[in-house]
Write an enzyme that holds these catalytic residues in place. Structure first.
Site, short mmCIF file in Angstrom:
data_model
loop_
_atom_site.label_atom_id
_atom_site.label_comp_id
_atom_site.label_asym_id
_atom_site.label_seq_id
_atom_site.Cartn_x
_atom_site.Cartn_y
_atom_site.Cartn_z
N LYS A 183 0.87 -1.18 0.00
CA LYS A 183 0.00 0.00 0.00
C LYS A 183 0.90 1.22 0.00
O LYS A 183 2.05 1.14 0.47
CB LYS A 183 -0.88 0.00 1.26
CG LYS A 183 -2.15 0.79 1.11
CD LYS A 183 -3.26 0.01 0.45
CE LYS A 183 -4.45 0.90 0.13
NZ LYS A 183 -5.58 0.13 -0.39
N ASP A 227 -6.97 4.21 -4.54
CA ASP A 227 -7.64 4.06 -3.23
C ASP A 227 -8.27 5.43 -2.96
O ASP A 227 -8.52 6.19 -3.92
CB ASP A 227 -6.62 3.64 -2.15
CG ASP A 227 -7.30 3.23 -0.84
OD1 ASP A 227 -7.86 2.14 -0.78
OD2 ASP A 227 -7.27 4.02 0.13
P1 NDP Z 1 -12.91 7.65 -2.47
O1 NDP Z 1 -11.86 8.64 -2.23
O2 NDP Z 1 -13.44 7.48 -3.83
O3 NDP Z 1 -14.14 7.89 -1.47
C1 NDP Z 1 -14.00 7.87 -0.10
C2 NDP Z 1 -15.30 8.35 0.53
O4 NDP Z 1 -15.20 8.23 1.94
C3 NDP Z 1 -15.64 9.78 0.23
O5 NDP Z 1 -17.02 9.93 0.20
C4 NDP Z 1 -15.04 10.54 1.42
O6 NDP Z 1 -15.71 11.76 1.69
C5 NDP Z 1 -15.30 9.55 2.52
N1 NDP Z 1 -14.25 9.68 3.56
C6 NDP Z 1 -12.91 9.57 3.40
N2 NDP Z 1 -12.27 9.75 4.56
C7 NDP Z 1 -13.23 9.98 5.46
C8 NDP Z 1 -13.21 10.24 6.85
N3 NDP Z 1 -12.05 10.29 7.55
N4 NDP Z 1 -14.39 10.40 7.46
C9 NDP Z 1 -15.57 10.32 6.77
N5 NDP Z 1 -15.63 10.09 5.46
C10 NDP Z 1 -14.49 9.92 4.82
O7 NDP Z 1 -12.32 6.25 -1.92
P2 NDP Z 1 -12.79 4.77 -2.27
O8 NDP Z 1 -14.25 4.74 -2.45
O9 NDP Z 1 -11.89 4.27 -3.31
O10 NDP Z 1 -12.40 4.01 -0.92
C11 NDP Z 1 -13.33 3.85 0.17
C12 NDP Z 1 -12.87 2.72 1.07
O11 NDP Z 1 -12.80 1.49 0.30
C13 NDP Z 1 -11.48 2.88 1.69
O12 NDP Z 1 -11.46 2.24 2.94
C14 NDP Z 1 -10.59 2.11 0.72
O13 NDP Z 1 -9.37 1.69 1.33
C15 NDP Z 1 -11.50 0.93 0.41
N6 NDP Z 1 -11.19 0.21 -0.81
C16 NDP Z 1 -11.15 0.84 -2.02
C17 NDP Z 1 -10.91 0.11 -3.17
C18 NDP Z 1 -10.98 0.73 -4.53
O14 NDP Z 1 -10.96 -0.03 -5.51
N7 NDP Z 1 -11.10 2.05 -4.66
C19 NDP Z 1 -10.58 -1.32 -3.11
C20 NDP Z 1 -10.75 -1.91 -1.79
C21 NDP Z 1 -11.00 -1.15 -0.70
P3 NDP Z 1 -15.37 13.12 0.85
O15 NDP Z 1 -16.17 12.98 -0.42
O16 NDP Z 1 -15.83 14.22 1.74
O17 NDP Z 1 -13.89 13.11 0.61
#
Ligand code: NDP
Length: 451
Positions: free
Chosen positions: A125, A165
């Site tokens: 990562k 991510d």
């Molecule tokens: P994105 O950046 O696309 O979206 C993340 C979302 O979570 C946004 O809506 C963001 O809000 C919100 N968010 C982020 N940090 C916080 C926080 N500290 N408190 C509250 N809300 C928060 O990321 P992904 O959708 O890609 O990833 C989401 C999760 O899935 C993570 O845990 C990631 O590790 C996991 N994941 C992702 C994969 C992928 O293919 N993308 C694969 C496997 C796991 P805002 O819009 O305000 O920024």
């Protein structure tokens, strides 16, 4: 055993929440206690000590210029945790909360997730404490180029293949790939999640979210003879994983009533308007969810400041199944109690480790089906591996082919996890099932490779 390993990691208390790496290790080792005692080779080959220690942590300075030619400096990292099963593989996260500890936790989880897929990929990562919010497209490009200038010596199609991510989508991967190519003159599959125009796999953006729902569908069918059709579901997050989880749930006839971002939560009893959500959260735009109620006044927006004590509004809405898809440690014991009270039958993690340990314990005790992210969100990395295969063979697979393979792979993961749980006498404990199944494949490779 758990205590002594944690002590070696420099941690005397059992589990401290601001140390997410220790939290992740502690959860995994608790699942593995009996398994480890069952085979003397694990001790002989020091498997646990080797498993909890990353192969290497690379840290670098990222210096870049904003649109007004001001100089900025961020920290960049790559944690290459374990490559016993294949090249290092795992996403890059750009978010101000990124630290070595967060990336160690994510990389550690990744080695188990990647093992569970049955595919030839190790775990890593990386990322930066860079905040993409409010940055222009050009600033994002300049940051990505600066980041890759430092990272490129450590990665390669057969060495380490980063993906996206939080804060890193196909736009960022495109810029990172462009700079890698510029520096090395190598046009290979060094990154996954690339735009389709230059080697990306169809369906990579959808893969994690769709995979989460395929896993949930299989689990509900096998365990409860239930479907998602016409069931009320709650989802947190508003990013890549959340959006595609909502999309697939809606395609299967579920009614998704929530989504959230770092500022607040939307509750729309008529069902989330996905087109509007996409419009608000488009990569370049990233508007606040509060805008949702401008055109949908019947929906309710709760700012984060008004969340229930120690809990999150999303999990206080009654639902059949809940899908945490935002970030780590976002579902607390208070939330879990509310979900149980409201009759939720399944919690399926889309994010990495979004549920706190005491909340998981409650779900398991109360018979709520609970799937850990390392099992249910493995679809993203699986399709990344499909992308590596396509790049290596210069092939392009159709959307339907990728979708079919993803669906099949998620069903296999569910089967692997549930059969392992049964075999080890912890039926329906998918946390233990996932940890044990992943550990067995990984440790076998580590033993066979020698020290
Ligand atoms: P994105 O950046 O696309 O979206 C993340 C979302 O979570 C946004 O809506 C963001 O809000 C919100 N968010 C982020 N940090 C916080 C926080 N500290 N408190 C509250 N809300 C928060 O990321 P992904 O959708 O890609 O990833 C989401 C999760 O899935 C993570 O845990 C990631 O590790 C996991 N994941 C992702 C994969 C992928 O293919 N993308 C694969 C496997 C796991 P805002 O819009 O305000 O920024």
């Amino acid at each position: 055993m758990v205590e002594s390993v944690l002590k070696k990691l420099g941690q005397t208390d059992n589990c401290v929440l601001d140390d997410v790496f220790v939290q992740a290790v502690s959860e995994v080792l608790t699942s593995l206690e009996l398994t480890i005692r069952s085979d003397s080779r694990y001790e002989q080959f020091a498997i646990i000590e080797r498993l909890v220690t990353p192969d290497r942590i690379i840290q670098f300075k990222v210096q870049w210029l904003d649109d007004h030619n001001n100089v900025h400096v961020n920290n960049g990292y790559r944690v290459q945790f374990n490559n016993s099963l294949g090249p290092y593989k795992g996403g890059l996260r750009f978010h101000p909360s990124v630290t070595v500890d967060v990336l160690k936790f994510l990389a550690f989880e990744q080695i188990f997730k990647n093992s569970l897929t049955g595919l030839p990929i190790g775990g890593a990562k990386g990322g930066s404490d860079f905040d993409p919010k409010g940055k222009s497209d050009f600033e994002i490009m300049k940051f990505c180029h600066a980041f890759m200038r430092e990272l490129h010596p450590y990665i390669g199609a057969r060495i380490d293949v980063p993906a996206g991510d939080i804060g890193v989508g196909s736009r960022e991967i495109g810029y990172l790939f462009g700079e890698y190519k510029h520096i090395t003159r190598n046009y290979d599959g060094v990154l996954s999640g690339k735009p389709y125009a230059f080697g990306g796999s169809l369906m990579r953006p959808q893969a994690t979210g769709y995979g989460v729902v395929y896993f949930a569908r299989e689990m509900l069918k096998e365990e409860l003879q239930e479907s998602l059709e016409e069931k009320v579901c709650t989802v947190s997050g508003a990013g890549n994983v959340a959006i595609h989880t909502i999309e697939k749930l809606q395609q299967l006839g579920a009614i998704v009533v929530t989504c959230s971002d770092s500022d607040g939560t939307i509750y729309d009893p008529k069902g989330i308007d996905l087109a509007l959500l996409r419009h608000l959260k488009d990569e370049g735009r990233r508007l606040s969810l509060v805008e949702y109620i401008n055109t949908h006044p019947h929906a309710l927006y709760t700012p984060k400041t008004e969340y229930p004590d120690g809990g999150h509004t999303v999990w206080h809405i009654p639902c059949f199944a809940a899908f945490p898809c935002a970030t780590q440690n976002e579902l607390t014991l208070i939330d879990a109690q509310k979900l149980v009270e409201n009759g939720c039958v399944a919690v399926v993690e889309g994010a990495n480790m979004p549920t706190l340990p005491d909340a998981i314990e409650l779900f398991l005790r109360e018979g709520v089906l609970f799937s850990p992210g390392k099992a249910s969100n493995a679809g993203g990395v699986a399709v990344s591996e499909f992308e590596m295969s396509q790049n290596a063979s210069m092939e392009k697979w159709e959307f339907e082919k990728v979708d079919r393979k993803l669906d099949e792979l998620m069903r296999q993961i569910y089967k692997r996890v549930s059969l392992t749980a049964k075999e080890y006498g912890v039926e329906r404990n998918f946390v233990d099932g996932a940890n044990i199944a992943a550990f067995k494949r990984l440790s076998e490779a580590m033993i066979l490779e020698g020290v």
